[in-house]
Design a protein around this motif. Sequence first.
Motif, mmCIF file in Angstrom:
data_model
loop_
_atom_site.group_PDB
_atom_site.id
_atom_site.type_symbol
_atom_site.label_atom_id
_atom_site.label_comp_id
_atom_site.label_asym_id
_atom_site.label_seq_id
_atom_site.Cartn_x
_atom_site.Cartn_y
_atom_site.Cartn_z
ATOM 1 N N ALA A 86 0.840 -1.195 0.000
ATOM 2 C CA ALA A 86 0.000 0.000 0.000
ATOM 3 C C ALA A 86 0.877 1.247 0.000
ATOM 4 C CB ALA A 86 -0.927 0.012 1.218
ATOM 5 N N PHE A 87 0.435 2.250 -0.740
ATOM 6 C CA PHE A 87 1.234 3.436 -0.995
ATOM 7 C C PHE A 87 0.367 4.674 -0.778
ATOM 8 C CE2 PHE A 87 1.562 6.556 -4.442
ATOM 9 C CZ PHE A 87 2.850 7.016 -4.325
ATOM 10 N N ALA A 88 0.922 5.702 -0.142
ATOM 11 C CA ALA A 88 0.189 6.953 0.060
ATOM 12 C C ALA A 88 1.045 8.140 -0.361
ATOM 13 C CB ALA A 88 -0.229 7.105 1.524
ATOM 14 N N GLU A 89 0.407 9.090 -1.020
ATOM 15 C CA GLU A 89 1.076 10.309 -1.481
ATOM 16 C C GLU A 89 0.193 11.484 -1.078
ATOM 17 O OE1 GLU A 89 3.078 11.787 -5.698
ATOM 18 O OE2 GLU A 89 1.223 10.641 -5.752
ATOM 19 N N SER A 133 -9.027 2.449 -16.265
ATOM 20 C CA SER A 133 -7.962 2.435 -17.272
ATOM 21 C C SER A 133 -6.689 1.735 -16.827
ATOM 22 C CB SER A 133 -7.623 3.872 -17.697
ATOM 23 O OG SER A 133 -8.715 4.464 -18.369
ATOM 24 N N GLU A 134 -6.402 1.752 -15.519
ATOM 25 C CA GLU A 134 -5.147 1.156 -15.050
ATOM 26 C C GLU A 134 -5.362 -0.018 -14.101
ATOM 27 O OE1 GLU A 134 -2.066 3.815 -13.885
ATOM 28 O OE2 GLU A 134 -2.517 5.287 -15.449
ATOM 29 N N GLN A 135 -6.614 -0.289 -13.774
ATOM 30 C CA GLN A 135 -6.969 -1.403 -12.879
ATOM 31 C C GLN A 135 -6.185 -1.363 -11.564
ATOM 32 O OE1 GLN A 135 -6.310 -2.416 -16.460
ATOM 33 N NE2 GLN A 135 -8.380 -1.596 -16.503
ATOM 34 N N ILE A 136 -6.022 -0.146 -11.023
ATOM 35 C CA ILE A 136 -5.340 0.029 -9.746
ATOM 36 C C ILE A 136 -6.353 0.562 -8.731
ATOM 37 C CG2 ILE A 136 -3.494 1.220 -8.496
ATOM 38 C CD1 ILE A 136 -2.015 1.538 -11.154
ATOM 39 N N PRO A 137 -6.657 -0.220 -7.674
ATOM 40 C CA PRO A 137 -7.572 0.287 -6.645
ATOM 41 C C PRO A 137 -6.988 1.558 -6.014
ATOM 42 C CG PRO A 137 -7.198 -2.072 -6.382
ATOM 43 C CD PRO A 137 -6.186 -1.588 -7.378
ATOM 44 N N THR A 138 -7.720 2.653 -6.117
ATOM 45 C CA THR A 138 -7.194 3.959 -5.704
ATOM 46 C C THR A 138 -8.239 4.748 -4.932
ATOM 47 O OG1 THR A 138 -5.764 4.053 -7.673
ATOM 48 C CG2 THR A 138 -6.209 6.136 -6.545
ATOM 49 N N VAL A 139 -7.804 5.361 -3.850
ATOM 50 C CA VAL A 139 -8.629 6.343 -3.147
ATOM 51 C C VAL A 139 -8.007 7.709 -3.396
ATOM 52 C CG1 VAL A 139 -9.492 7.162 -0.932
ATOM 53 C CG2 VAL A 139 -9.297 4.706 -1.362
ATOM 54 N N CYS A 140 -8.825 8.652 -3.844
ATOM 55 C CA CYS A 140 -8.333 10.009 -4.113
ATOM 56 C C CYS A 140 -9.180 11.007 -3.341
ATOM 57 C CB CYS A 140 -8.412 10.307 -5.609
ATOM 58 S SG CYS A 140 -7.870 11.974 -6.066
ATOM 59 N N GLY A 169 -5.104 20.914 -0.930
ATOM 60 C CA GLY A 169 -4.249 19.735 -0.949
ATOM 61 C C GLY A 169 -5.006 18.502 -1.363
ATOM 62 N N GLY A 170 -4.309 17.378 -1.330
ATOM 63 C CA GLY A 170 -4.952 16.137 -1.709
ATOM 64 C C GLY A 170 -4.072 14.945 -1.418
ATOM 65 N N PHE A 171 -4.677 13.764 -1.558
ATOM 66 C CA PHE A 171 -3.876 12.556 -1.402
ATOM 67 C C PHE A 171 -4.366 11.457 -2.334
ATOM 68 C CE2 PHE A 171 -7.039 11.967 2.156
ATOM 69 C CZ PHE A 171 -7.609 10.766 1.738
ATOM 70 N N LEU A 172 -3.464 10.533 -2.639
ATOM 71 C CA LEU A 172 -3.769 9.303 -3.356
ATOM 72 C C LEU A 172 -3.310 8.131 -2.493
ATOM 73 C CD1 LEU A 172 -2.484 10.052 -6.993
ATOM 74 C CD2 LEU A 172 -4.876 9.818 -6.292
ATOM 75 N N VAL A 173 -4.138 7.135 -2.353
ATOM 76 C CA VAL A 173 -3.747 5.877 -1.714
ATOM 77 C C VAL A 173 -3.991 4.780 -2.735
ATOM 78 C CG1 VAL A 173 -4.131 4.267 0.173
ATOM 79 C CG2 VAL A 173 -4.411 6.714 0.565
ATOM 80 N N GLN A 174 -2.976 3.960 -2.991
ATOM 81 C CA GLN A 174 -3.113 2.884 -3.966
ATOM 82 C C GLN A 174 -2.696 1.547 -3.369
ATOM 83 O OE1 GLN A 174 -0.934 4.201 -7.504
ATOM 84 N NE2 GLN A 174 -2.797 5.169 -8.277
ATOM 85 N N LEU A 175 -3.372 0.507 -3.820
ATOM 86 C CA LEU A 175 -3.051 -0.857 -3.401
ATOM 87 C C LEU A 175 -2.399 -1.592 -4.561
ATOM 88 C CD1 LEU A 175 -6.379 -1.744 -1.568
ATOM 89 C CD2 LEU A 175 -4.173 -1.268 -0.496
ATOM 90 N N LEU A 176 -1.337 -2.326 -4.278
ATOM 91 C CA LEU A 176 -0.704 -3.147 -5.298
ATOM 92 C C LEU A 176 -1.439 -4.486 -5.398
ATOM 93 C CD1 LEU A 176 3.024 -2.275 -4.603
ATOM 94 C CD2 LEU A 176 1.422 -1.242 -6.208
ATOM 95 N N PRO A 177 -1.288 -5.177 -6.537
ATOM 96 C CA PRO A 177 -2.095 -6.385 -6.788
ATOM 97 C C PRO A 177 -1.989 -7.463 -5.709
ATOM 98 C CG PRO A 177 -0.996 -5.688 -8.789
ATOM 99 C CD PRO A 177 -0.452 -4.828 -7.700
ATOM 100 N N PHE A 178 -0.848 -7.528 -5.012
ATOM 101 C CA PHE A 178 -0.676 -8.602 -4.029
ATOM 102 C C PHE A 178 -1.150 -8.218 -2.624
ATOM 103 C CE2 PHE A 178 3.304 -6.218 -4.312
ATOM 104 C CZ PHE A 178 3.551 -5.897 -2.986
ATOM 105 N N ALA A 179 -1.772 -7.046 -2.467
ATOM 106 C CA ALA A 179 -2.277 -6.636 -1.147
ATOM 107 C C ALA A 179 -3.338 -7.623 -0.671
ATOM 108 C CB ALA A 179 -2.869 -5.238 -1.225
#
Length: 290
Positions: free
Chosen positions: A14-17, A151-158, A174-184
């Motif tokens: 899991a990744f957060a920006e 379009s990218e099949q990446i589960p994302t919270v924006c 401001g803002g943030f993106l949280v993404q999950l990688l396929p093996f999460a």
Amino acid sequence: MGKLYRAISADGSAFAEVLDAKDIVSEIEKIHQTSAVITAGLGRLSIAASLMGYMLKGENDSITLRVNGGGAAGQLVAVADSRGNVKSCVDHPVVEIPLNAQGKLDVGGAVGTDGTLSVVKDLGLKEPYVGVVPLVSGEIAEDIASYYATSEQIPTVCSLGVLVNPDLSVKSAGGFLVQLLPFADEKVIDVIEKNIADIRPVSAMLDEGITPQEIAEMLLAGLEPNELDTAEPAYKCDCSRERTEKVLISIGNDELKAIADEGKDTSVVCHFCGKEYVFTPQEISSLIKE
């Protein structure tokens, strides 16, 4: 300059920006003289472009987000490089409409919902990558999440937010993106969902002085987040006289000759920063290709 922070969970799934973009959106309001709802809408799109641009790998890569929703704002465009620097423009910078049912700026009403979000990634290849999705709400954040899912099949919270003061200056943005990688695995997904459910609007947190790092740690709480990197993106236009000459050349010799024959100076204004470039008839003539 903005303040951008990126973190990743200990297992890398899991990744957060997170971006504090008050300075960036303040520059947008200053340059384009936007009304409150357009400051919010164009600000949100620019924040998204900065976050997405910073994820690009190549030094010269860029991303362009374009929203055509059929609303009074017309087309909104934001362009970002791989350092998160962004520039943006809008067809109609001043739109006055009532607040929405929640008493907030009605970005979806100004942008419209009958249209598309297009994402163009220039990665230095022969052809850019282009993804186009129907608008979900015109509120921008939901539309960005829909793009990633479709379009990218990446589960994302924006989440994107802009607070505007009564004098039209920017209170916070401001803002943030949280993404999950396929093996999460499901446990990680459950933790992220709980964290998202508990978190408050990003613009409100930034307005209270909560930092991008602290917000990222909230988003990845329970997953032992580690810092990836930080950056200071800015509103940055890369227009130049040389680029403007290339644009003029692209309109063709016949059109250039007609402009030169008028015998008057020609003014070209950059849509992104408002800088004016003036060309004399002689300079226009010199651009005509033999």
